[in-house]
Write a protein that holds these residues in place. Structure first.
Motif, PDB file in Angstrom:
ATOM      1  N   ARG A   1     -11.077   6.327  -3.237  1.00  0.00           N
ATOM      2  CA  ARG A   1      -9.715   6.040  -2.782  1.00  0.00           C
ATOM      3  C   ARG A   1      -8.732   6.550  -3.822  1.00  0.00           C
ATOM      4  O   ARG A   1      -9.004   6.496  -5.018  1.00  0.00           O
TER       5      ARG A   1
ATOM      6  N   VAL B   1       0.866  -1.180   0.000  1.00  0.00           N
ATOM      7  CA  VAL B   1       0.000   0.000   0.000  1.00  0.00           C
ATOM      8  C   VAL B   1       0.900   1.225   0.000  1.00  0.00           C
ATOM      9  O   VAL B   1       1.779   1.353   0.845  1.00  0.00           O
TER      10      VAL B   1
ATOM     11  N   SER C   1     -10.476  -0.127   2.696  1.00  0.00           N
ATOM     12  CA  SER C   1      -9.919   0.413   1.453  1.00  0.00           C
ATOM     13  C   SER C   1      -9.186  -0.666   0.674  1.00  0.00           C
ATOM     14  O   SER C   1      -9.309  -0.768  -0.556  1.00  0.00           O
TER      15      SER C   1
ATOM     16  N   GLY D   1      -4.254   6.613  -4.606  1.00  0.00           N
ATOM     17  CA  GLY D   1      -2.985   6.011  -4.232  1.00  0.00           C
ATOM     18  C   GLY D   1      -2.805   4.678  -4.924  1.00  0.00           C
ATOM     19  O   GLY D   1      -3.361   4.444  -6.007  1.00  0.00           O
ATOM     20  N   SER D   2      -2.043   3.798  -4.308  1.00  0.00           N
ATOM     21  CA  SER D   2      -1.756   2.499  -4.915  1.00  0.00           C
ATOM     22  C   SER D   2      -1.930   1.387  -3.891  1.00  0.00           C
ATOM     23  O   SER D   2      -1.448   1.486  -2.764  1.00  0.00           O
ATOM     24  N   ILE D   3      -2.656   0.335  -4.291  1.00  0.00           N
ATOM     25  CA  ILE D   3      -2.764  -0.894  -3.509  1.00  0.00           C
ATOM     26  C   ILE D   3      -2.424  -2.038  -4.459  1.00  0.00           C
ATOM     27  O   ILE D   3      -3.156  -2.292  -5.418  1.00  0.00           O
TER      28      ILE D   3
ATOM     29  N   LEU E   1      -1.878   5.922   0.292  1.00  0.00           N
ATOM     30  CA  LEU E   1      -3.316   5.687   0.208  1.00  0.00           C
ATOM     31  C   LEU E   1      -4.099   6.802   0.903  1.00  0.00           C
ATOM     32  O   LEU E   1      -3.865   7.112   2.073  1.00  0.00           O
TER      33      LEU E   1
ATOM     34  N   ILE F   1      -6.428  -0.806  -6.901  1.00  0.00           N
ATOM     35  CA  ILE F   1      -7.101   0.380  -6.377  1.00  0.00           C
ATOM     36  C   ILE F   1      -8.428   0.649  -7.087  1.00  0.00           C
ATOM     37  O   ILE F   1      -9.355   1.196  -6.501  1.00  0.00           O
TER      38      ILE F   1
ATOM     39  N   SER G   1       0.994   4.211   3.937  1.00  0.00           N
ATOM     40  CA  SER G   1       1.859   3.266   3.231  1.00  0.00           C
ATOM     41  C   SER G   1       2.223   2.136   4.183  1.00  0.00           C
ATOM     42  O   SER G   1       2.640   2.389   5.326  1.00  0.00           O
TER      43      SER G   1
ATOM     44  N   THR H   1      -8.585   1.560   6.645  1.00  0.00           N
ATOM     45  CA  THR H   1      -7.478   1.019   5.862  1.00  0.00           C
ATOM     46  C   THR H   1      -7.817  -0.370   5.336  1.00  0.00           C
ATOM     47  O   THR H   1      -7.624  -0.671   4.151  1.00  0.00           O
TER      48      THR H   1
END
Length: 234
Positions: free
Chosen positions: A58, A8, A50, A60-62, A11, A70, A25, A47
């Motif tokens: 949301r 993550v 998400s 960011g990056s997952i 985020l 994401i 992160s 978290t």
């Protein structure tokens, strides 16, 4: 060091106009138990939700198993191998214990059979035909955890599994998670009971006001106790 199963990065998450997560992160490596600590309202549950795709907005990056998730819906994330046990447990009250356990689809090899689940949670084998709504809180928690073990998920996310439970049940759930860890399961755990979690986790992240404010490995637990007392008020 093993490659991260879950990564993550930066985020952000929102409930309507409320900005709840602020650049979170973290990572979880295969076979680890990682615990996310923090006071109520710190953003721990958000978290997990998400990561599971349960928060509509949301950024960011997952990445899970190297794949960006994401923009994926919850059902697609689940089929990739992520399982979520929510704090409210989500047991179907009118279905029996066995029906609850058999409900989730199998997504991959490596899940536990019913006999293995009953070995972890003996109470469930004794209540096999009982409706989920007739179980005690501890039994419902065991059922909620047992239900996600069948699917073959590579990452188990448990949200406050000991919340409101009697000490004897807390110990049983701790023993079960310890057994899963010994078998190589990967677990991301949100927990208020720091002392209980400290016996299980390989690494810790501490959240405050929607941010990660501290992270350390279990080997550095003693030297971080003063910070934890400050952050968690324990």
């Amino acid at each position: 060091m093993a490659d991260a199963l879950l990564q993550v990065q930066d985020l952000h998450a929102y409930y309507g106009e409320s900005h709840v997560l602020h650049g979170v992160s973290l990572d979880v490596r295969e076979g680890e138990v990682v615990t996310l600590l923090g006071r109520n309202g710190a953003g721990k549950t958000t978290t997990l939700k998400s990561i599971m795709g349960m928060i509509a907005r949301r950024d960011g990056s997952i990445r899970f198993c190297g794949r960006e998730t994401i923009s994926l819906t919850s059902d697609r994330i689940a089929r990739l191998g992520v399982a979520f046990c929510p704090e409210e447990r989500g047991v179907f009250a009118s279905l029996s214990v066995q029906e609850n356990l058999m409900l989730p689809p199998k997504i991959a090899e490596g899940g536990l059979g019913l006999d293995e689940i009953f070995a972890l949670f003996l109470n469930l084998s004794e209540r096999l035909t009982s409706p989920g709504g007739k179980l005690s809180g501890g039994e419902q928690q065991m059922l909620a955890i047992g239900r996600i073990l069948r699917a073959g998920a590579r990452l188990l996310m448990l949200d406050e599994p000991t919340e409101g439970l009697a000490p004897i049940i807390v110990r049983q759930i701790g023993d079960a998670i310890g057994s899963l860890k010994a078998r190589g399961f990967t677990i991301l755990l949100v927990e208020q009971n720091f002392r209980w979690a400290s016996a299980l986790a390989d690494r810790f992240y501490v959240m405050e006001h929607g941010k990660i404010v501290e992270s350390f490995e279990s080997s550095r637990l003693a030297e971080n106790m003063d910070k934890l007392h400050e952050f968690l008020s324990v």
